[in-house]
Every structure is written in structure tokens, then in C-alpha cells.
Design a protein around this motif. Structure first.
Motif, PDB file in Angstrom:
ATOM      1  N   ALA A   1     -35.898  38.396 -60.335  1.00  0.00           N
ATOM      2  CA  ALA A   1     -34.598  37.791 -60.649  1.00  0.00           C
ATOM      3  C   ALA A   1     -33.772  38.718 -61.527  1.00  0.00           C
ATOM      4  O   ALA A   1     -32.555  38.888 -61.319  1.00  0.00           O
ATOM      5  N   PHE A   2     -34.408  39.354 -62.516  1.00  0.00           N
ATOM      6  CA  PHE A   2     -33.704  40.300 -63.381  1.00  0.00           C
ATOM      7  C   PHE A   2     -33.160  41.472 -62.571  1.00  0.00           C
ATOM      8  O   PHE A   2     -32.006  41.874 -62.739  1.00  0.00           O
TER       9      PHE A   2
ATOM     10  N   PHE B   1     -32.459  41.556 -59.406  1.00  0.00           N
ATOM     11  CA  PHE B   1     -31.383  41.071 -58.539  1.00  0.00           C
ATOM     12  C   PHE B   1     -30.079  40.912 -59.324  1.00  0.00           C
ATOM     13  O   PHE B   1     -29.008  41.323 -58.865  1.00  0.00           O
ATOM     14  N   VAL B   2     -30.166  40.346 -60.518  1.00  0.00           N
ATOM     15  CA  VAL B   2     -28.971  40.128 -61.345  1.00  0.00           C
ATOM     16  C   VAL B   2     -28.335  41.464 -61.722  1.00  0.00           C
ATOM     17  O   VAL B   2     -27.102  41.625 -61.674  1.00  0.00           O
ATOM     18  N   VAL B   3     -29.149  42.443 -62.094  1.00  0.00           N
ATOM     19  CA  VAL B   3     -28.614  43.768 -62.444  1.00  0.00           C
ATOM     20  C   VAL B   3     -27.916  44.391 -61.246  1.00  0.00           C
ATOM     21  O   VAL B   3     -26.800  44.933 -61.361  1.00  0.00           O
TER      22      VAL B   3
ATOM     23  N   VAL C   1     -26.561  42.974 -58.666  1.00  0.00           N
ATOM     24  CA  VAL C   1     -25.304  42.270 -58.363  1.00  0.00           C
ATOM     25  C   VAL C   1     -24.249  42.570 -59.429  1.00  0.00           C
ATOM     26  O   VAL C   1     -23.079  42.820 -59.121  1.00  0.00           O
ATOM     27  N   ALA C   2     -24.674  42.583 -60.703  1.00  0.00           N
ATOM     28  CA  ALA C   2     -23.717  42.729 -61.814  1.00  0.00           C
ATOM     29  C   ALA C   2     -22.963  44.048 -61.745  1.00  0.00           C
ATOM     30  O   ALA C   2     -21.749  44.097 -62.009  1.00  0.00           O
TER      31      ALA C   2
ATOM     32  N   THR D   1     -27.646  45.360 -52.445  1.00  0.00           N
ATOM     33  CA  THR D   1     -28.426  44.556 -53.385  1.00  0.00           C
ATOM     34  C   THR D   1     -29.878  44.448 -52.933  1.00  0.00           C
ATOM     35  O   THR D   1     -30.811  44.570 -53.739  1.00  0.00           O
TER      36      THR D   1
END
Length: 536
Positions: free
Chosen positions: A20-21, A23-25, A27-28, A100
Motif C-alpha cells: 500500500a505504501f 502504491f501511494v508513493v 500515485v503521489a 503505477t
């Protein structure tokens, strides 16, 4: 891995948090440039080609350079996304989503090779934060899909190379992924010799003739697919224009010196990230490789080590041979993003296979965190990073603003309507005609905007790129404007020096006035000198 009562394996909570971390990075860092800016020329011709209802007929019955470099599954992916919306933000999901996904694929690859979560996370972050990958994740081009496809194909290869005797289901997954890869990008053919040869070596050494036969039969089937695609489409991609564009990636002079220079360029591009300065990252990864190869000497008996090295030795040889034949360019260029992905994962696969990979990975993660913190405390670091992320993605060409000015409600459109009897010429650059087709046929917000460009009050003529030669430009403009007292010249995809040369060439035929320039697009009005059709 944990197992539930039924015996099925579940993802550990810590692994889910790590994914999850990551993936968030990923996308961010891609969101700032996902601002819905208009498509530019290199995206527009792809959109016009693939959104056309006659695409499949053109691909199989009227092949061209454009269809040769636009693979069937990539086109199908674009059409699927366009079914929801045809605006630029949605169409660019065709790159955003694979961009991503690539970081998650790198994580899975390293884990599959035997690396721990720390090493896999580091590999995923290098992919997620790569400068080129972030930029091209916000541009409607096939390059990030190629990266994702190559990483997925490598994962499928590990499925069959690691077990002593792969199961039927793993063979099916392997050949299905390679078949889909071939239909998604022509660059997938670079994988076939490496994957096939490494598997043949493995099964021949193990005297596993059953799997050897499966391997030969499967690659024979893939060969038929490649042959069919080459005859149908790929062979039409060998054009003089493409050779000119790719020319810098072909060797000149000493081939060893050429290869070393190109490898250096690709190495820097592979490990250039948004978070860490390039030199710090490259130095850190160089240290990691030195450690890995020192440890590699102790792991040569590990079959996976040999197979990875055989795979990449054949892969590199294939690329060099194809480059030497002047078919595909090597080097630091956007056509080679998939090579950057291979360079990154090769480093991490070797480290994952080597002993002591767990403490080595932990040391690398700690060093990267220290370097990141050191640069993050700089007062200008956050602002510089934010600006760079916003400025990434597709170049800005505001053809849409030109259309607004020439619409029924726009200033130029109203003027042409009032002076309808003068019947001016609209001299439109051929690249702008590509934008005209997209905005009039596919963009839902501009169907009525371009009506004036098709109105009977004006005559539309198009021209190529003669502004590169003023004499050629003047000759072509004289022919185009033989029957027009005045003209509106419309352009896009020109640099400021090219616009200057363009205006100068047209100005030899009359008085240039009302010049309007937007980002990457614009127009100007030409009033003819002593207009007389007989003069020409």
C-alpha cells in the motif's frame, strides 16, 4: 505467508502495508502532472489512429508506419479506456495505470527471486520514482505499458525457471503472458531468445526432456505469432523518417566505445529519481552491485544465479545484434524505457539471489533514508520537487485555445463570418490537421468549436513542414494562396525559432498582422501584397 483454515495462503498484514505504501508513493508523484492538459501532437496522431472505428481494418488491410508501431492490445486498451471518456486525463490512464503497476511488479519480481520485503520495496521505489517513468506515466504513449509488460514477462519467466519441474498451470501462465506481450509491444521479441535459451539450458542440464519438449513447442507457437505480426504490420515500420528520428541510437565509430557510452547513459537514466540526486543514487547502487558480485562468487552453484545471468547475457547480445543491424536503437531515449526497467531489476535480482541479501537490503534502505532526509531538510528541496513534478508529463500545446478563437463565438471566427464574401484561406499545418480531426471527431467539449473551420466562408488548405527552408516555404505558400486575397496561418508543435522562420517566410508574400501565440500553438493573419491571381 500465513494460511487460513482451508490451507490457502494469505498476505501478511505487514506485506499489505508495504504494498500500500509503495502504491501511494507511485500515485503521489504522478498526480501533480495529471492536470488534464490538452493532448499534443505525438499523442494526437495516436488518438486519431486508435479511436478511429476503422482502426482494425487499417491495421490488417492498410498497414503503415503508424499501425506498425501501434500494437493490437495497446489499441484495444485505449479503446476500452475511451469507452468511459475521451478527454486527455482519461486517455492518459493508458500510461498512468501501467506506470503505477510497474513498481508493484518490480516488488513482486524481487520477492519471487528470494529477496526480502526491504529489498523488494527498494526496487519498487526506484521504479516508482524514476524521472522518465514518472514523466511518461502522464503521456499517452506506449512506453510505460512496455515497461510493465517486460516486468510481467520476467515474473512469468521466474515462475517456470525456479521450480525443478514447472507445473502445467505455470507453463500456461508463462506462454499466455509472452503471447500477450508480443501483441502489446514489438519490443517483447527481445525477450524471446533470452527466455527460450535460458530454459533450454536449464532443462537440458537437468535432462528433463518432457519440459524441454513443452518449451520447444511453446516457443514455436510464439514464433508463428511473431512471423504473422511481422508480415501483417511490423515490416511497415522501417521507414526513412523513423531511421532519422532514431539515428542517434545507432552506432558510429568504435562499437565498444559506443556501447560503453550508451550503457553509461542508460545507467544514469535508470537510477535518476525525483527523490534523490542522480549522482548520490548512482553511487549508492554502484556500491550495491560491487557487494552483489563479490557475494555472487559464492553462489555460482545456485541454479537461479546462472539462469538470470544467462538470460541477461542473451538479452544484451540480442539487443546489440539488432542495434548493429540498424533495426532498433540503443541508448538513453524514450524508446528504450523498457531497458531502464531491465537494468534496475537486474541489479536487484542479483542482490536478491546472493547470500546476505537481507542485511544488505536493510543497509541500503537505511542509507537511502539518510540521504533523503539530508536533502529534504534543504529549504528549496520541497518547492523544487513540487515544481518538477508539476512540469513533468506531456508537453503543452494549446491547440484548443486556437480552436476557441476560430469558433463561431470566437474573435477570429466572428470576423471571418462578417467578411464571408472575402473568402480567406485557412492555411493549416498538417500536424494541426491531426488536432482538427481529434477535436472535431472525438473530443466531447469541442464538437461545435471547430464549426467555423469547416464553414463555407473559408477555404482550408494544408501544408507540410517547409518552414525549415524559407525558399521552399515561400514557393509552397505562393502556390497555396494563388486565389486568396488574405489568409490565416494556423500552426502547432513549433518551437519559437521555427515560428519565427515560419512568419518570415509567409511575410515575403504580404503584411503579417495579428500574431497570436499560445503554448506550442498559434496563428497569424497575412494580407497579400497587390493581390492579383494573374501574378502567380
Amino acid at each position: 505467508m500465513l494460511r487460513d483454515a482451508s490451507g490457502r495462503r494469505n498476505l501478511r498484514p505487514g506485506l499489505l502495508v508495504t504494498l500500500a505504501f509503495l502504491f501511494v508513493v507511485a500515485v503521489a508523484v504522478r498526480l501533480p502532472a495529471a492536470d488534464g492538459r490538452p493532448l499534443w501532437f505525438d499523442e494526437l496522431w495516436r488518438a486519431d489512429l486508435m479511436l478511429d472505428p476503422g482502426y482494425w481494418h487499417a491495421y490488417f488491410s492498410a498497414p503503415s508506419v503508424e499501425t506498425a508501431i501501434t500494437s493490437p492490445l495497446y489499441a484495444a486498451f485505449i479503446k476500452l479506456i475511451a469507452a468511459f471518456s475521451m478527454d486527455p486525463l482519461t486517455l492518459r490512464l493508458s500510461s498512468f495505470l501501467p506506470g503505477t503497476f510497474s513498481s508493484l511488479a518490480a516488488f513482486a519480481l524481487v520477492r519471487r527471486a528470494g529477496g526480502n520485503s526491504a529489498l523488494a520495496l527498494l526496487a519498487g521505489l526506484v521504479i516508482a520514482l524514476n524521472t522518465r517513468f514518472v514523466d511518461y506515466s502522464n503521456e499517452m504513449k506506449p512506453y510505460m505499458l512496455e515497461v510493465a509488460i517486460h516486468l510481467l514477462a520476467l515474473y512469468a519467466w521466474l515462475l517456470v525457471i525456479k521450480p525443478r519441474s514447472p507445473s502445467v498451470s505455470k507453463w500456461i501462465i508463462f506462454f499466455a503472458v509472452l503471447g500477450a506481450a508480443i501483441l502489446s509491444t514489438p519490443t517483447a521479441v527481445f525477450l524471446l531468445p533470452a527466455a527460450g535459451f535460458s530454459l533450454l539450458v536449464k532443462f537440458r542440464a537437468e535432462r528433463d526432456f518432457r519440459n524441454l519438449k513443452v518449451c520447444v513447442a511453446g516457443f514455436a507457437g510464439l514464433g508463428l505469432i511473431v512471423t504473422a505480426l511481422y508480415l501483417i504490420a511490423w515490416r511497415y515500420g522501417a521507414s526513412g523518417d523513423m531511421q532519422l528520428i532514431w539515428g542517434a541510437g545507432f552506432p558510429s565509430g568504435s562499437y565498444p566505445l559506443f556501447l560503453s557510452a550508451q550503457l553509461g547513459d542508460m545507467w544514469r537514466a535508470s537510477f535518476s529519481t525525483f527523490v534523490l540526486p542522480r549522482l548520490s543514487t548512482v553511487a549508492l547502487l554502484a556500491v550495491a552491485i560491487c557487494f552483489a558480485y563479490i557475494l555472487l562468487a559464492k553462489t555460482w552453484r545456485n541454479p537461479t544465479t546462472r539462469e538470470v545471468l544467462v538470460f541477461y547475457a542473451v538479452f544484451a547480445t540480442t539487443l546489440c545484434l539488432i542495434n548493429a543491424l540498424r533495426v532498433w536503437p540503443l541508448g538513453d531515449g524514450r524508446q528504450n524505457l523498457f531497458l531502464f526497467g531491465h537494468i534496475i531489476v537486474f541489479v536487484f535480482l542479483i542482490v536478491a539471489i546472493a547470500p546476505l541479501s537481507r542485511p544488505l537490503a536493510s543497509i541500503l534502505v537505511i542509507l537511502l533514508i539518510v540521504i533523503a532526509i539530508r536533502h529534504a531538510v534543504s529549504p528549496d528541496y520541497g518547492r523544487t520537487l513540487a515544481d518538477r513534478l508539476r512540469n513533468g508529463g506531456a508537453p503543452t500545446e494549446r491547440s484548443d485555445l486556437v480552436f476557441q478563437d476560430f469558433s463561431n463565438g470566437g474573435a477570429i471566427g466572428r470576423r471571418i463570418a462578417v467578411e464571408c464574401t472575402a473568402h480567406p484561406a485557412l492555411v493549416i499545418e498538417e500536424q494541426f490537421m491531426t488536432a482538427l480531426k481529434y477535436y472535431s471527431d472525438y473530443d466531447p467539449h469541442h464538437h461545435d468549436v471547430v464549426s467555423m473551420l469547416r464553414d463555407k466562408c473559408a477555404t482550408i488548405v494544408s501544408y507540410g513542414e517547409p518552414y525549415r527552408s524559407q525558399i521552399q516555404a515561400e514557393r509552397q505558400f505562393r502556390a497555396l494562396l494563388a486565389d486568396a486575397p488574405d489568409a490565416w496561418f494556423i500552426y502547432t508543435h513549433l518551437s519559437p525559432p521555427e515560428v519565427t522562420a515560419f512568419v518570415r517566410a509567409a511575410g515575403r508574400l504580404g503584411r503579417v498582422e495579428q500574431i497570436k501565440s499560445y503554448q506550442g500553438a498559434g496563428y497569424f493573419h497575412l494580407v497579400r501584397h497587390s493581390y492579383s491571381p494573374q501574378t502567380f
